[in-house]
Design an enzyme around this catalytic site. Structure first.
Site, mmCIF file in Angstrom:
data_model
loop_
_atom_site.group_PDB
_atom_site.id
_atom_site.type_symbol
_atom_site.label_atom_id
_atom_site.label_comp_id
_atom_site.label_asym_id
_atom_site.label_seq_id
_atom_site.Cartn_x
_atom_site.Cartn_y
_atom_site.Cartn_z
ATOM 1 N N GLU A 67 22.051 -26.734 -9.561
ATOM 2 C CA GLU A 67 20.748 -26.636 -10.212
ATOM 3 C C GLU A 67 20.082 -27.992 -10.455
ATOM 4 O O GLU A 67 18.947 -28.057 -10.938
ATOM 5 C CB GLU A 67 20.893 -25.885 -11.545
ATOM 6 C CG GLU A 67 21.221 -24.409 -11.382
ATOM 7 C CD GLU A 67 22.688 -24.121 -11.044
ATOM 8 O OE1 GLU A 67 22.953 -23.093 -10.404
ATOM 9 O OE2 GLU A 67 23.562 -24.931 -11.405
ATOM 10 N N CYS A 89 29.200 -33.417 -11.465
ATOM 11 C CA CYS A 89 30.554 -33.634 -10.970
ATOM 12 C C CYS A 89 31.008 -32.402 -10.205
ATOM 13 O O CYS A 89 31.066 -31.302 -10.763
ATOM 14 C CB CYS A 89 31.495 -33.922 -12.140
ATOM 15 S SG CYS A 89 33.209 -34.139 -11.639
ATOM 16 N N THR A 95 38.775 -23.882 -1.585
ATOM 17 C CA THR A 95 37.920 -23.245 -0.588
ATOM 18 C C THR A 95 36.841 -24.223 -0.127
ATOM 19 O O THR A 95 36.725 -25.331 -0.650
ATOM 20 C CB THR A 95 37.232 -21.996 -1.175
ATOM 21 O OG1 THR A 95 36.300 -22.412 -2.180
ATOM 22 C CG2 THR A 95 38.261 -21.038 -1.780
ATOM 23 N N HIS A 97 33.803 -24.023 -0.734
ATOM 24 C CA HIS A 97 32.717 -24.004 -1.712
ATOM 25 C C HIS A 97 32.247 -25.426 -2.037
ATOM 26 O O HIS A 97 31.048 -25.702 -2.108
ATOM 27 C CB HIS A 97 33.203 -23.283 -2.979
ATOM 28 C CG HIS A 97 32.203 -23.208 -4.078
ATOM 29 N ND1 HIS A 97 31.152 -22.316 -4.063
ATOM 30 C CD2 HIS A 97 32.083 -23.916 -5.230
ATOM 31 C CE1 HIS A 97 30.431 -22.489 -5.158
ATOM 32 N NE2 HIS A 97 30.981 -23.450 -5.892
#
Length: 158
Positions: A67, A89, A95, A97
């Protein structure tokens, strides 16, 4: 890694422009707040040390690193600022991600900077683990928030 050899936040104070005539926005991610709070403290203290008035530092919180670009754009649309610092951070998980988020955040921050014609500073740690994040948020390797504030001061002066 070369960064393991020195404190990356070391700089010559005489080489940094005064912040007394500038206003700054800081967008901080609430995710990994142990780390991001340290980044925020480093950034704010550095701006103050270089003459920025406390009233000329606007701080907004967003839920996570993803965001940050929207938060930066929102600050830009609400107030005349000379630079915006994005602090977050992102820690590597098991994964992919991490890769998607880190890439999206970096590209998003750059896009806001170019679209709005204002320096938007990437003060986001992308680390392999929490220990590395701690070392880069006030530990032996410095504080990325300090580095982001120095960059903002230099870019605002540009």
């Amino acid at each position: 890694m070369a960064s393991e050899l020195k404190n990356l936040s070391s700089y010559n104070k005489d080489d940094i422009p005064s912040g007394e005539k500038f206003s700054f926005g800081i967008v901080i991610s609430e995710w990994n707040d142990e780390i991001t709070t340290n980044l925020l403290n480093g950034a704010v203290n550095t701006l103050l040390e270089h003459g920025t008035d406390e009233k000329d530092i606007l701080i907004e919180h967003v839920p996570g690193a993803y965001e940050l670009p929207f938060g930066a754009k929102s600050l830009f649309n609400r107030k005349r600022l000379d630079a915006i610092i994005c602090l977050g951070c992102i820690i590597q998980g098991e994964t992919r991600h991490f890769d998607f988020i880190a890439d999206a955040v970096a590209n998003g921050i750059m896009k806001v900077s170019l679209d709005c014609d204002i320096p938007v500073i990437f003060g986001v740690l992308t680390t392999n683990n929490i220990e590395q994040a701690r070392e880069r948020s006030g530990g032996r390797l410095g504080n990325k928030g300090v580095e982001a504030a120095i960059t903002a001061l230099k870019m605002a002066d540009l």
